[in-house]
Design an enzyme around this catalytic site. Sequence first.
Site, PDB file in Angstrom:
ATOM      1  N   GLY A 183       0.853  -1.070   0.180  1.00 46.07           N
ATOM      2  CA  GLY A 183       0.000   0.069  -0.047  1.00 46.07           C
ATOM      3  C   GLY A 183       0.857   1.166   0.168  1.00 46.07           C
ATOM      4  O   GLY A 183       0.519   2.232   0.570  1.00 46.07           O
TER       5      GLY A 183
ATOM      6  N   TYR B  12     -14.005  -3.019  11.519  1.00 47.85           N
ATOM      7  CA  TYR B  12     -13.005  -2.517  11.135  1.00 47.85           C
ATOM      8  C   TYR B  12     -12.084  -2.507  12.362  1.00 47.85           C
ATOM      9  O   TYR B  12     -10.859  -2.792  12.565  1.00 47.85           O
ATOM     10  CB  TYR B  12     -13.084  -0.929  10.495  1.00 47.85           C
ATOM     11  CG  TYR B  12     -11.591  -0.443  10.239  1.00 47.85           C
ATOM     12  CD1 TYR B  12     -10.857  -0.876   9.350  1.00 47.85           C
ATOM     13  CD2 TYR B  12     -11.173   0.708  10.929  1.00 47.85           C
ATOM     14  CE1 TYR B  12      -9.524   0.053   8.953  1.00 47.85           C
ATOM     15  CE2 TYR B  12     -10.140   1.508  10.860  1.00 47.85           C
ATOM     16  CZ  TYR B  12      -9.588   1.141   9.736  1.00 47.85           C
ATOM     17  OH  TYR B  12      -8.254   1.640   9.624  1.00 47.85           O
TER      18      TYR B  12
END
Length: 263
Positions: free
Chosen positions: A16, A158
């Site tokens: 990422g 999350y």
Amino acid sequence: MASPFDLTKRMALVTGGGRGIGAAIVTRLAEAGAHVVIANRSQDVADALAVDLSRRGLGVSTTTFDRLDRSGLGDLVDRVISRFDRLDILVHNAGGCPWAALDDLDEDRLEQALSINLTSAIWLIQSAVPHMRARRYGRILVTSSISSRLAMGGGAHYSVAKAGVNAFIRGAAFELARDGITANVVEPGFISKPGRGSLSTADNLSRIARHIPMGRIGTADDVAYAMLYLASEQASYVTGQTIVVDGGTTLPETGFAVERQWG
């Protein structure tokens, strides 16, 4: 300005790493002398960053990163080892979440949140450890989130994934402590991501900043410099820890405490 941390001859992999926090981490590690492999789902984004950094004389390469299962992440590590014959610093920065209120959460969204944030970290680290262990050296770093300790509407799944990351790193750090390998987590708070989502509008950023004790939104470099320290020789005695980079967001009992203090 020269980096106070020397990563010369170190090989790093950042997932990422194409934009935002990831790009900042790539930049700071490369400025410190490491050769950094940028693993990103969008090859074009990674290549654009690599071109900019290469023009500055920094050592960077790119590779694709689009499979989050054990085999795909093992292949990612194998490609780095095949090309560079070592992996000293692993930064798993890739993450994200398909937001959903509790009533709307389904199996696909839960699995996606766990896969992107937690299980991918486990499989990637498992693949990297044998190569680090062989050299008796390694720095394992994962980007988590203050959501691991705070409630956030639409993001309970999350929070679970990021809390799992923190717990996994503590266990991994304990197992690897005698192998010359450290493992740590950085938990960002609110970090500015220009042009990305409704939270990036000027009005929303200003509103959020009022509830942060330091009075400002964080930058990608705020996170990257914490990562740089943890990747360095100076952090050789730091393992199994979580560094929170949030401008004090998690300090007050509630947002009202900030308003009482500073208005």
